[in-house]
Design a protein around this motif. Structure first.
Motif, PDB file in Angstrom:
ATOM      1  N   THR A 108     125.957  35.957 -79.679  1.00  0.00           N
ATOM      2  CA  THR A 108     127.251  36.336 -80.911  1.00  0.00           C
ATOM      3  C   THR A 108     126.329  34.604 -81.312  1.00  0.00           C
ATOM      4  N   ALA A 109     126.291  33.843 -81.019  1.00  0.00           N
ATOM      5  CA  ALA A 109     126.695  32.331 -80.899  1.00  0.00           C
ATOM      6  C   ALA A 109     124.915  31.789 -80.696  1.00  0.00           C
ATOM      7  N   THR A 110     124.567  32.536 -80.201  1.00  0.00           N
ATOM      8  CA  THR A 110     122.593  32.196 -79.786  1.00  0.00           C
ATOM      9  C   THR A 110     121.691  33.227 -80.750  1.00  0.00           C
ATOM     10  N   LYS A 111     120.571  32.276 -81.114  1.00  0.00           N
ATOM     11  CA  LYS A 111     119.422  33.578 -81.856  1.00  0.00           C
ATOM     12  C   LYS A 111     118.393  33.752 -80.713  1.00  0.00           C
ATOM     13  N   GLU A 112     118.505  32.938 -79.322  1.00  0.00           N
ATOM     14  CA  GLU A 112     117.499  33.453 -78.562  1.00  0.00           C
ATOM     15  C   GLU A 112     117.695  34.704 -77.853  1.00  0.00           C
ATOM     16  N   PRO A 113     116.168  34.754 -77.623  1.00  0.00           N
ATOM     17  CA  PRO A 113     115.789  36.806 -77.433  1.00  0.00           C
ATOM     18  C   PRO A 113     116.670  37.515 -76.351  1.00  0.00           C
ATOM     19  N   SER A 114     117.685  38.470 -76.848  1.00  0.00           N
ATOM     20  CA  SER A 114     118.527  39.092 -75.613  1.00  0.00           C
ATOM     21  C   SER A 114     117.494  39.666 -74.241  1.00  0.00           C
ATOM     22  N   VAL A 138     111.939  22.446 -61.649  1.00  0.00           N
ATOM     23  CA  VAL A 138     112.446  23.287 -61.114  1.00  0.00           C
ATOM     24  C   VAL A 138     112.112  24.920 -61.731  1.00  0.00           C
ATOM     25  N   GLU A 139     112.336  25.621 -61.116  1.00  0.00           N
ATOM     26  CA  GLU A 139     112.338  27.546 -61.832  1.00  0.00           C
ATOM     27  C   GLU A 139     114.013  27.549 -61.896  1.00  0.00           C
ATOM     28  N   VAL A 140     114.402  28.150 -62.984  1.00  0.00           N
ATOM     29  CA  VAL A 140     115.573  28.574 -63.695  1.00  0.00           C
ATOM     30  C   VAL A 140     115.136  29.906 -63.300  1.00  0.00           C
ATOM     31  N   GLU A 141     116.734  30.346 -64.175  1.00  0.00           N
ATOM     32  CA  GLU A 141     116.779  32.142 -64.365  1.00  0.00           C
ATOM     33  C   GLU A 141     115.286  32.032 -65.165  1.00  0.00           C
ATOM     34  N   ASP A 142     114.979  34.088 -64.631  1.00  0.00           N
ATOM     35  CA  ASP A 142     114.295  34.300 -65.764  1.00  0.00           C
ATOM     36  C   ASP A 142     114.272  35.278 -67.178  1.00  0.00           C
ATOM     37  N   HIS A 143     113.957  34.903 -67.884  1.00  0.00           N
ATOM     38  CA  HIS A 143     113.708  34.965 -69.338  1.00  0.00           C
ATOM     39  C   HIS A 143     112.942  36.422 -69.475  1.00  0.00           C
ATOM     40  N   PRO A 144     113.301  36.244 -70.907  1.00  0.00           N
ATOM     41  CA  PRO A 144     112.721  38.626 -71.748  1.00  0.00           C
ATOM     42  C   PRO A 144     111.461  37.228 -71.982  1.00  0.00           C
ATOM     43  N   LEU A 145     110.373  38.591 -72.376  1.00  0.00           N
ATOM     44  CA  LEU A 145     109.314  38.377 -72.736  1.00  0.00           C
ATOM     45  C   LEU A 145     109.527  38.273 -74.070  1.00  0.00           C
ATOM     46  N   ASP A 146     110.327  38.266 -74.484  1.00  0.00           N
ATOM     47  CA  ASP A 146     110.902  37.936 -76.343  1.00  0.00           C
ATOM     48  C   ASP A 146     110.575  36.411 -76.545  1.00  0.00           C
ATOM     49  N   TYR A 147     110.610  35.496 -74.948  1.00  0.00           N
ATOM     50  CA  TYR A 147     110.565  34.405 -75.557  1.00  0.00           C
ATOM     51  C   TYR A 147     110.175  33.700 -75.373  1.00  0.00           C
ATOM     52  N   GLY A 148     108.539  34.130 -75.293  1.00  0.00           N
ATOM     53  CA  GLY A 148     107.211  33.251 -75.698  1.00  0.00           C
ATOM     54  C   GLY A 148     107.071  32.839 -76.859  1.00  0.00           C
ATOM     55  N   ASP A 149     107.310  34.178 -78.133  1.00  0.00           N
ATOM     56  CA  ASP A 149     107.641  32.822 -79.084  1.00  0.00           C
ATOM     57  C   ASP A 149     109.035  33.046 -79.790  1.00  0.00           C
ATOM     58  N   PHE A 150     109.240  31.894 -79.178  1.00  0.00           N
ATOM     59  CA  PHE A 150     110.759  32.060 -79.858  1.00  0.00           C
ATOM     60  C   PHE A 150     111.102  30.958 -79.953  1.00  0.00           C
ATOM     61  N   GLU A 151     111.213  30.407 -80.986  1.00  0.00           N
ATOM     62  CA  GLU A 151     111.606  29.079 -81.840  1.00  0.00           C
ATOM     63  C   GLU A 151     112.746  28.244 -82.544  1.00  0.00           C
ATOM     64  N   GLY A 152     113.834  28.202 -82.091  1.00  0.00           N
ATOM     65  CA  GLY A 152     114.876  27.686 -82.669  1.00  0.00           C
ATOM     66  C   GLY A 152     115.571  26.397 -82.234  1.00  0.00           C
ATOM     67  N   THR A 153     117.500  26.545 -82.600  1.00  0.00           N
ATOM     68  CA  THR A 153     117.978  25.813 -81.635  1.00  0.00           C
ATOM     69  C   THR A 153     119.135  26.042 -81.200  1.00  0.00           C
ATOM     70  N   ILE A 154     119.850  26.112 -80.643  1.00  0.00           N
ATOM     71  CA  ILE A 154     120.735  26.584 -80.110  1.00  0.00           C
ATOM     72  C   ILE A 154     121.986  25.513 -79.378  1.00  0.00           C
ATOM     73  N   PRO A 155     123.005  26.294 -79.958  1.00  0.00           N
ATOM     74  CA  PRO A 155     124.417  25.800 -79.112  1.00  0.00           C
ATOM     75  C   PRO A 155     124.428  26.326 -77.107  1.00  0.00           C
ATOM     76  N   ASP A 156     124.980  24.636 -77.020  1.00  0.00           N
ATOM     77  CA  ASP A 156     125.157  25.397 -75.501  1.00  0.00           C
ATOM     78  C   ASP A 156     126.453  24.538 -75.191  1.00  0.00           C
ATOM     79  N   GLY A 157     127.279  24.043 -76.383  1.00  0.00           N
ATOM     80  CA  GLY A 157     128.662  23.750 -75.974  1.00  0.00           C
ATOM     81  C   GLY A 157     128.996  21.864 -76.054  1.00  0.00           C
ATOM     82  N   ARG A 158     127.559  21.876 -75.510  1.00  0.00           N
ATOM     83  CA  ARG A 158     127.295  20.190 -75.539  1.00  0.00           C
ATOM     84  C   ARG A 158     126.807  19.667 -76.615  1.00  0.00           C
TER      85      ARG A 158
END
Length: 120
Positions: A16-22, A79-99
């Motif tokens: 609800t706070a980010t436009k990242e693909p779910s 380093v490897e981070v957590e797996d991401h969904p395939l729809d992240y492949g064309d994601f562009e945007g700005t997202i907050p993480d609290g900091r």
């Protein structure tokens, strides 16, 4: 299977706070495994390598905090981070993480890759 692999990814985000693909969007399987290289303007500008495998993107990115003993001109560790969904492949945007605000820029690709060496 991808849903189980995305549990950590989803637990770390408030969609609800980010436009990242779910990961709820179904991405059609490709004949070949895809990869993208994505611009990631975080604490420092770097690029993430995203490799498709088992229905998700495996991510290799530059990690802060592990490089301080390595000379500045030789910091190539990813380093490897957590797996991401395939729809992240064309994601562009700005997202907050609290900091800070993380900016994801245009991706290079997609390209295709083939696993080599030992079987996965």
């Amino acid at each position: 299977m991808a849903t189980k692999r995305l549990a950590t990814y989803r637990a770390k985000r408030d969609f609800t706070a980010t436009k990242e693909p779910s990961g709820d969007t179904t991405i059609a399987p490709a004949q070949r495994l895809r990869f993208v290289i994505q611009k990631h303007d975080a604490t420092r500008l770097h690029y993430d390598l995203r490799l498709e495998l088992d229905g998700v993107f495996k991510i290799l990115g530059r990690h802060e905090g592990v490089h301080h003993s390595i000379p500045a001109d030789n910091r190539r560790l990813a380093v490897e981070v957590e797996d991401h969904p395939l729809d992240y492949g064309d994601f562009e945007g700005t997202i907050p993480d609290g900091r800070v605000w993380w900016r994801y820029g245009p991706a290079v690709g997609p390209g295709y890759w083939t696993p080599g060496g030992r079987p996965l």
